[in-house]
Design a protein around this motif. Structure first.
Motif, short mmCIF file in Angstrom:
data_model
loop_
_atom_site.label_atom_id
_atom_site.label_comp_id
_atom_site.label_asym_id
_atom_site.label_seq_id
_atom_site.Cartn_x
_atom_site.Cartn_y
_atom_site.Cartn_z
N UNK A 136 7.41 -0.83 -7.96
CA UNK A 136 7.78 -2.01 -7.18
C UNK A 136 6.82 -3.19 -7.35
N UNK A 137 5.69 -2.97 -8.03
CA UNK A 137 4.74 -4.05 -8.26
C UNK A 137 3.80 -3.64 -9.39
N UNK A 138 3.14 -4.65 -9.97
CA UNK A 138 2.14 -4.43 -11.02
C UNK A 138 0.82 -5.01 -10.52
N UNK A 139 -0.24 -4.21 -10.58
CA UNK A 139 -1.56 -4.66 -10.16
C UNK A 139 -2.48 -4.65 -11.37
N UNK B 165 3.64 -3.05 -19.52
CA UNK B 165 3.80 -3.99 -18.40
C UNK B 165 5.04 -4.85 -18.60
N UNK B 166 5.26 -5.32 -19.83
CA UNK B 166 6.48 -6.07 -20.13
C UNK B 166 7.71 -5.21 -19.87
N UNK B 167 7.67 -3.94 -20.25
CA UNK B 167 8.79 -3.03 -19.99
C UNK B 167 9.10 -2.94 -18.50
N UNK B 168 8.05 -2.83 -17.70
CA UNK B 168 8.23 -2.71 -16.24
C UNK B 168 8.82 -4.00 -15.67
N UNK C 109 0.80 -1.22 0.00
CA UNK C 109 0.00 0.00 0.00
C UNK C 109 0.84 1.27 0.00
N UNK C 110 2.00 1.24 0.60
CA UNK C 110 2.84 2.44 0.66
C UNK C 110 3.79 2.55 -0.54
N UNK C 111 3.82 1.52 -1.38
CA UNK C 111 4.79 1.49 -2.48
C UNK C 111 4.18 2.04 -3.77
N UNK C 112 5.05 2.39 -4.70
CA UNK C 112 4.62 2.87 -6.00
C UNK C 112 4.32 1.67 -6.89
N UNK C 113 3.07 1.53 -7.32
CA UNK C 113 2.67 0.37 -8.10
C UNK C 113 2.05 0.82 -9.42
N UNK C 114 2.26 0.03 -10.47
CA UNK C 114 1.62 0.26 -11.76
C UNK C 114 0.27 -0.44 -11.76
N UNK D 269 13.19 -13.99 -10.25
CA UNK D 269 11.87 -13.57 -10.71
C UNK D 269 11.71 -12.06 -10.75
N UNK D 270 10.76 -11.62 -11.55
CA UNK D 270 10.49 -10.21 -11.76
C UNK D 270 9.79 -9.60 -10.55
N UNK D 271 9.53 -8.31 -10.59
CA UNK D 271 8.81 -7.65 -9.49
C UNK D 271 7.41 -8.26 -9.37
N UNK D 272 6.80 -8.16 -8.19
CA UNK D 272 5.52 -8.85 -7.96
C UNK D 272 4.41 -8.39 -8.89
N UNK D 273 3.58 -9.37 -9.30
CA UNK D 273 2.38 -9.10 -10.09
C UNK D 273 1.17 -9.63 -9.31
N UNK D 274 0.20 -8.75 -9.07
CA UNK D 274 -1.04 -9.13 -8.40
C UNK D 274 -2.17 -8.97 -9.41
#
Length: 361
Positions: A148-151, A166-169, A86-91, A186-191
């Motif tokens: 730091x993550x992709x949602x 998204x692939x770029x990130x 929640x505090x992180x910068x997410x796409x 592994x890549x950054x987290x994906x939710x």
């Protein structure tokens, strides 16, 4: 009441924006003369392009009974529990009021695909008419920090743009615009929320869902890297997380109404074998550690499932050979797509449950 309902929406209560005729009849049986529900009810939808309150308002209008946002569970609702992001910068990817949805769930620094595209205009190059006329891209690091993550909230409008960015990130560890670094795995987290391959609207045939977009993303990532795209979490039906959260909402309703009798059975009413029925049966198989005694699946014939389909439900061998429309990370088990009950529509589903429970409103 010792039971509660988990209702799917698309294909059960509505088709697109058109209410299914049986829905209003069903809900007249579920409320008293003051409009209060006689049993706990939660609407569990894989939609994720609006806020809970907006969906509650839509349902109230369509069904003719007052629905509160606490009765609505969107595919993204369990994201409230993922506080470490929640505090992180997410796409965030999808459509609708994405920033409002993300912030309502607790995310403090969501960045949309459109914002990323504005800050990195050279990345979106498929549509020749949208390519920037300038040749120099300015990296304004103060505006866009490391992601730091992709949602993935739901299917976007321009798939090529979202897939590319998204692939770029993922391949730059959150620094889109930098060269790819395939060794970072592994890549950054994906939710991801909502794994529906298809869903029904007004068209005669099912339409692409977010699950189809995810199939594209997974295969592009694997084609480029040779490795599997990994998910930190998968939400929406048929995930266990979704049914755990839905049960929590059912119990909260019972507590609020001071119903002393424990909820012993949940009836999951849906139109999709691979999400509604699979998820309910999966949850039933794992209820040993849960508070409810049973979760029963009820399949209606007004949506994705057709009783005239080529796959007979009563033939296990045929199901084993069926094309699996579920998500890649959920194995196909014929037993999980066999509903406890099949009924024509949601009105018949309510009648059936009242009969099974010997419940007289």
């Amino acid at each position: 009441p010792s039971f509660g309902f988990l209702f799917d929406i698309d294909g059960v209560l509505v088709r697109g924006k058109t209410p299914i005729p049986a829905a209003r009849a069903a809900f007249r049986k579920l409320v008293n003369s003051q409009g209060q529900f006689l049993v706990p009810v939660v609407f569990v939808t894989n939609a994720g392009n609006c806020l809970r309150q907006e969906k509650a308002d839509q349902l109230s209008h369509l069904l003719g009974v007052p629905i509160s946002q606490d009765q609505v569970m969107m595919s993204h609702s369990p994201l409230r529990m993922f506080k470490r992001y929640h505090e992180k910068c997410v796409l965030v990817s999808g459509q609708g009021p994405l920033l409002d949805i993300a912030q309502d769930l607790g995310f403090c620094q969501p960045i949309t695909i459109d914002t990323l595209r504005e800050k990195r205009p050279l990345l979106d190059a498929v549509d020749h008419d949208r390519r920037p006329s300038i040749l120099v891209e300015f990296h304004d690091c103060s505006v866009l920090v490391v992601l730091t993550a992709v949602v993935l909230f739901g299917e976007p409008v321009r798939w090529e743009t979202s897939l590319q960015l998204i692939i770029d990130v993922l391949l730059t560890s959150g620094y889109p615009g930098n060269p790819y670094e395939q060794e970072n795995y592994p890549h950054i987290p994906v939710l991801a929320c909502n794994m529906d391959l298809m869903w029904v609207a007004e068209a005669q045939s099912p339409r692409f869902g977010h699950g189809t977009f995810m199939v594209c993303l997974e295969n592009i990532y694997k084609k480029i890297t040779g490795k599997e795209l990994k998910y930190e979490a998968l939400m929406g039906k048929p995930s266990r997380l979704t049914y755990q959260y839905a049960e929590h909402l059912i119990r909260a309703q019972a507590l609020q109404r001071s119903w002393a009798q424990p909820i012993q059975t949940l009836y999951a009413v849906g139109d999709n074998l691979m999400t509604d029925i699979y998820g309910a049966n999966l949850w039933e198989n794992e209820l040993a550690s849960a508070a409810a005694a049973h979760c029963r699946s009820v399949l209606v014939c007004t949506g994705v499932y057709s009783p005239h389909s080529e796959v007979p439900l009563d033939t296990r061998d045929s199901l084993t050979e069926a094309v699996f429309h579920g998500h890649r990370d959920f194995g196909f088990d014929p037993g999980l797509v066999e509903p406890d009950h099949i009924v024509p529509d949601v009105d018949a589903a309510v009648d059936l449950v009242f009969q099974l429970e010997n419940f007289a409103p």
